[in-house]
Design a protein around this motif. Structure first.
Motif, PDB file in Angstrom:
ATOM      1  N   SER A   1       0.884  -1.288  -0.036  1.00  0.00           N
ATOM      2  CA  SER A   1      -0.061   0.112  -0.061  1.00  0.00           C
ATOM      3  C   SER A   1       0.956   1.146   0.044  1.00  0.00           C
ATOM      4  O   SER A   1       1.874   1.400   0.790  1.00  0.00           O
ATOM      5  N   PHE A   2       0.621   2.354  -0.734  1.00  0.00           N
ATOM      6  CA  PHE A   2       1.377   3.235  -1.124  1.00  0.00           C
ATOM      7  C   PHE A   2       0.710   4.476  -1.594  1.00  0.00           C
ATOM      8  O   PHE A   2      -0.366   4.314  -2.293  1.00  0.00           O
TER       9      PHE A   2
ATOM     10  N   GLN B   1       1.253   8.919  -2.646  1.00  0.00           N
ATOM     11  CA  GLN B   1       1.909  10.229  -2.512  1.00  0.00           C
ATOM     12  C   GLN B   1       0.777  11.304  -2.961  1.00  0.00           C
ATOM     13  O   GLN B   1       0.156  11.260  -3.878  1.00  0.00           O
TER      14      GLN B   1
ATOM     15  N   TYR C   1       1.862   8.175 -13.854  1.00  0.00           N
ATOM     16  CA  TYR C   1       2.769   8.130 -12.576  1.00  0.00           C
ATOM     17  C   TYR C   1       4.325   7.928 -13.037  1.00  0.00           C
ATOM     18  O   TYR C   1       5.113   8.574 -12.232  1.00  0.00           O
ATOM     19  N   LEU C   2       4.492   6.999 -13.957  1.00  0.00           N
ATOM     20  CA  LEU C   2       5.860   6.990 -14.168  1.00  0.00           C
ATOM     21  C   LEU C   2       6.513   8.087 -14.995  1.00  0.00           C
ATOM     22  O   LEU C   2       7.794   8.292 -14.853  1.00  0.00           O
TER      23      LEU C   2
ATOM     24  N   LEU D   1       2.923  16.914 -11.065  1.00  0.00           N
ATOM     25  CA  LEU D   1       2.864  16.283  -9.833  1.00  0.00           C
ATOM     26  C   LEU D   1       1.329  15.554  -9.701  1.00  0.00           C
ATOM     27  O   LEU D   1       0.163  16.077  -9.911  1.00  0.00           O
ATOM     28  N   PHE D   2       1.586  14.099  -9.552  1.00  0.00           N
ATOM     29  CA  PHE D   2       0.477  13.326  -9.745  1.00  0.00           C
ATOM     30  C   PHE D   2       0.243  12.636  -8.292  1.00  0.00           C
ATOM     31  O   PHE D   2       1.103  11.785  -7.807  1.00  0.00           O
ATOM     32  N   SER D   3      -0.862  12.748  -7.648  1.00  0.00           N
ATOM     33  CA  SER D   3      -1.195  12.205  -6.266  1.00  0.00           C
ATOM     34  C   SER D   3      -1.787  11.009  -6.829  1.00  0.00           C
ATOM     35  O   SER D   3      -2.529  10.767  -7.441  1.00  0.00           O
ATOM     36  N   PHE D   4      -1.385  10.041  -5.892  1.00  0.00           N
ATOM     37  CA  PHE D   4      -1.834   8.512  -6.188  1.00  0.00           C
ATOM     38  C   PHE D   4      -1.747   7.680  -5.082  1.00  0.00           C
ATOM     39  O   PHE D   4      -0.682   7.757  -4.169  1.00  0.00           O
ATOM     40  N   SER D   5      -2.714   7.135  -4.889  1.00  0.00           N
ATOM     41  CA  SER D   5      -2.555   6.219  -3.621  1.00  0.00           C
ATOM     42  C   SER D   5      -3.024   4.580  -4.079  1.00  0.00           C
ATOM     43  O   SER D   5      -4.242   4.538  -5.072  1.00  0.00           O
ATOM     44  N   GLN D   6      -2.653   3.526  -3.638  1.00  0.00           N
ATOM     45  CA  GLN D   6      -3.148   2.310  -3.525  1.00  0.00           C
ATOM     46  C   GLN D   6      -3.096   1.670  -2.224  1.00  0.00           C
ATOM     47  O   GLN D   6      -1.748   1.695  -1.717  1.00  0.00           O
ATOM     48  N   ASP D   7      -4.412   1.276  -1.937  1.00  0.00           N
ATOM     49  CA  ASP D   7      -4.376   0.745  -0.453  1.00  0.00           C
ATOM     50  C   ASP D   7      -4.999  -0.682  -0.532  1.00  0.00           C
ATOM     51  O   ASP D   7      -6.206  -0.729  -0.617  1.00  0.00           O
ATOM     52  N   TYR D   8      -4.221  -1.264   0.005  1.00  0.00           N
ATOM     53  CA  TYR D   8      -4.859  -2.903   0.232  1.00  0.00           C
ATOM     54  C   TYR D   8      -5.354  -3.215   1.572  1.00  0.00           C
ATOM     55  O   TYR D   8      -4.870  -2.854   2.429  1.00  0.00           O
TER      56      TYR D   8
ATOM     57  N   PRO E   1      -6.534  -9.758  -4.238  1.00  0.00           N
ATOM     58  CA  PRO E   1      -6.534  -8.601  -3.349  1.00  0.00           C
ATOM     59  C   PRO E   1      -7.645  -7.795  -3.456  1.00  0.00           C
ATOM     60  O   PRO E   1      -8.414  -7.648  -4.333  1.00  0.00           O
TER      61      PRO E   1
ATOM     62  N   ALA F   1     -15.916  23.425  13.909  1.00  0.00           N
ATOM     63  CA  ALA F   1     -14.618  22.874  14.120  1.00  0.00           C
ATOM     64  C   ALA F   1     -13.621  22.796  12.722  1.00  0.00           C
ATOM     65  O   ALA F   1     -12.706  22.176  12.889  1.00  0.00           O
TER      66      ALA F   1
ATOM     67  N   LEU G   1     -14.047  20.756  10.367  1.00  0.00           N
ATOM     68  CA  LEU G   1     -13.854  19.410  10.128  1.00  0.00           C
ATOM     69  C   LEU G   1     -14.740  18.975   8.559  1.00  0.00           C
ATOM     70  O   LEU G   1     -14.432  18.189   8.062  1.00  0.00           O
TER      71      LEU G   1
END
Lengths: 465, 465
Positions: A184-185, A187, B176-177, B182-189, B287, B462, B464
């Motif tokens: 999991s990553f 940026q 990404y590569l 500026l490329f914000s990116f997430s992969q969360d398992y 996954p 607050a 939020l």
């Protein structure tokens, strides 16, 4: 585990050199490979922040390795935020109601040099410069390096590899690209970038503005800050959107526009910066990113630590402190004498990850607080009230800022949870006129504590914590 | 913009084929490249979920393209969750207190085939199979493909490229590569994976268990679910940790252990699955990941849509619905007649992103709710109360589940914000005994509305929200 084990550390920045020192003290054979030249011999400040905020969590690590007093000589105390409005009016907002609680401005280079010197005093610690890590084979526990001097490549192996090679970590990249396990990553970039500028010393080497504060020029959607250096200068940082608003990094392209922007928004700062235009066009504009990932370790072979595992934006002044705290936490796990590196790495990550996630989120919160809320009346009333509570009940109340910054024995996650609930309680009670500054402080403290606890309880029942 | 523009779509899955159909209807020249063979000619179900939950947001897209009635014939209504305890006791928990609100089980292949057929009816739409996108040059607006039949590579250009190539998107990888912006990116398992199994039809083609429900066997840290298919079978999915707990994917390695696990935890399901062991060892373990990123578009050249922009875990049954809703939202932006593709892509992302972020987070919440909370007394009391509120005040109350699933004219972000506040209000009032099921429902509704609004107001003050 046998102490004679060979540990390879990638990166001799602040975290890597502290880790090398501590593992050296513990008797491991430590080899450190750093891609840059030795900063004690070559001036290599360009492109990285020159000074940093140093506070209790960082200092706890300095105590652990026994160099607290040496570090103190590198520090300049900053007792609060000196806030500058557009007309040049200033007011100082202390960081704490307790006089002994303040943060420090410290030179990155000076501190890094000290840590390298201390690490190298240990026979069992070797540091190699100009060796860039290109990739890590985490299954074999080997790292591939390029020697910048001989231009050749070589492979090193070790019993365990710890990468402290920063936000752009080569080992993290190997984890990501190899796709050998579920990694999991994230940026995440802010839409703002930053640029370093400077206020030079007076001709006699004095400070052109108040020395013992972190200066802020908050302007809602952007801001300027300044931290003092030992030589009388200040390092100034402009945080600004790349492409939004009237002025942004994309359209500040000529000396005229840059001067106009500063004249309009930061006239008192501009007066102190005759060198503004030169700095502006000489220095790079850099992005502001947050990196999170997991797992940090591959079995007992490799581990990410410091910015390589959790790079954060600079707005809480906790980046270096968090990385130093990593070493303190890792050291505490080593004290448990677990059966092997895999058990050590696993125990370390499972206690530490929630805290580094929390400081990453807190740092983003503080970005908005610094550029915007510090100039907001309801926020200012909250700060005034919290200062009074800290002054009058030094053992009973700590603001979120104090919990994060000055309470090194509370983890970031707990500091965040309690601190956010307090903020919410106080802001709502001020907005609903349930408390006001003329009330008895003891009554206010009681109300704040009760409302905070109610918020925490409600969240818990809703399964939010 | 001229309608004769050439649009290249990468991927002819559910989102890509719907997008091709809609852009075809709007008069664009559309070319679609799909890496798989034509699923209308070759059976290629392996490894992807066979059936999916289809509900209001997805149906809104079907109405837009005029195929609502054809889709209806592919659907099996699921009115609620049929919850199975360890002893084989079941109880049905409806999805809504309003009879006309239910979700559907639909065949991925059947629906995809229909969309392809409909898209191909348009002369200006061409679909090419067995062409795998390897990378996209987003600066040149070109894509590199490999033809799986001729083994050759070729480059296609277009006025705009839209990638609907799923969670493993080649274009997102190029973003990404390339490191050109500026490329914000997430992969969360998740720490859990999933495996598909099946309950086969009876010998006469009937259903072995109740047809019109989504069956759940919640077991705290893992669960089994089953959705009906038109042929009398159910597709069963086991969600289980890879390496934690007594039984996990890493240690379920022999027929004996698998049978023992099901005998102990899901005895009533095991009875319906004589084919369990065979399925278990034939089918892959996959996954469960969440992907978020931004920006989705590069200038006016390229755009990510569907799973390529926002892959989510399956626990809210909203993955396909969210991707279909992308097309509805994109279509609405096209109606604004903006000046160029850059303006279209920017407007689309700026309205859409908060909603796809929200459904990603809601889907993670529901993972915990389904495997755990549905068997929890306080949660069950809340659901009972909400059913009664929906039944008695059909125009005044919708649960979080209803807001997300049945209120297609409210965005996911608003549904999440209101829904979470309602959940928190009700759970706390039940826990504090401020409401109970014997109270007058009108009084309860009033209390719930007030407490919900208070929560939203407090969060707002607050900062939020």
């Amino acid at each position: 585990m046998k102490k004679q084990q060979n540990i390879l550390i990638i990166g001799a920045g602040l975290c890597g050199s502290l880790l090398a020192l501590r593992l050296g003290q513990r008797g491991y054979n430590v080899s450190v490979y750093e891609m840059r030249p030795d900063l004690r011999k070559v001036d290599i400040n360009a492109g990285r922040s020159i000074n940093l905020a140093f506070s209790n969590r960082g200092n706890k690590a300095m105590k652990l390795v026994g160099i607290e007093d040496k570090v103190k000589t590198l520090c300049i105390a900053m007792n609060g935020r000196m806030i500058h409005d557009k007309k040049g009016n200033t007011f100082l907002s202390n960081y704490s109601g307790r006089d002994h609680e303040y943060i420090n401005s410290i030179s990155r280079g000076g501190l890094n040099a000290l840590l390298l010197d201390e690490a190298e005093k240990h026979e069992n610690v070797s540091i190699y410069f100009n060796k860039k890590c290109k990739s890590v084979d985490f299954k074999k526990t080997t790292a591939l390096f390029k020697d910048y001097e001989t231009k050749s490549e070589f492979i090193e192996d070790a019993d365990a590899i710890i990468a402290t090679d920063g936000a752009g970590s080569a080992m993290r990249k190997s984890y990501y690209l190899a796709k050998k396990f579920l990694f999991s990553f994230s940026q995440d970039y802010l839409t703002h970038g930053y640029k370093e500028l400077s206020i030079l010393p007076t001709q006699t080497g004095g400070y052109k503005t108040y020395k013992n504060a972190l200066h802020i020029w908050p302007r809602g959607s952007f801001m300027l800050i300044a931290l003092p250096n030992l030589d009388g200068s200040f390092t100034v940082t402009l945080f600004l959107s790349y492409d939004e608003g009237t002025y942004n990094f994309d359209n500040l392209t000529t000396p005229e526009i840059v001067s106009e922007f500063f004249q309009k928004e930061f006239p008192d700062a501009l007066e102190l910066m005759p060198n503004l235009v030169e700095d502006f066009f000489n220095n790079p504009t850099a992005p502001l990113g947050t990196v999170k990932c997991s797992p940090w370790h591959y079995k007992g072979n490799t581990l990410l630590m410091g910015d390589s595992a959790h790079a954060i934006v600079p707005f809480y002044g906790q980046g270096m402190n968090a990385s130093f705290e990593d070493v303190v936490e890792f050291d505490a796990v080593l004290d448990q004498n677990l059966e092997n590196w895999e058990a050590v790495f696993k125990a370390y990550e499972s206690t530490r990850k929630k805290d580094t996630d929390a400081i990453a989120d807190l740092a983003i919160d503080n970005f908005h607080e610094m550029k915007d809320h510090v100039a907001n009346p309801i926020f200012q009333e909250k700060r005034k009230l919290e200062m009074a509570l800290e002054q009058n009940f030094p053992n009973e109340y700590s603001s979120k800022y104090s919990l994060v910054t000055f309470n090194e024995d509370i983890g970031y996650h707990e500091a965040m949870t309690r601190g956010r609930a307090q903020d919410k309680a106080i802001l709502n009670m001020i907005a609903d006129k349930e408390i006001n500054s003329n009330d008895d402080l003891k009554v206010i403290l009681k109300k704040v504590k009760k409302a905070t606890q109610d918020i925490l309880d409600d969240d818990k029942i809703a399964g939010l914590k």
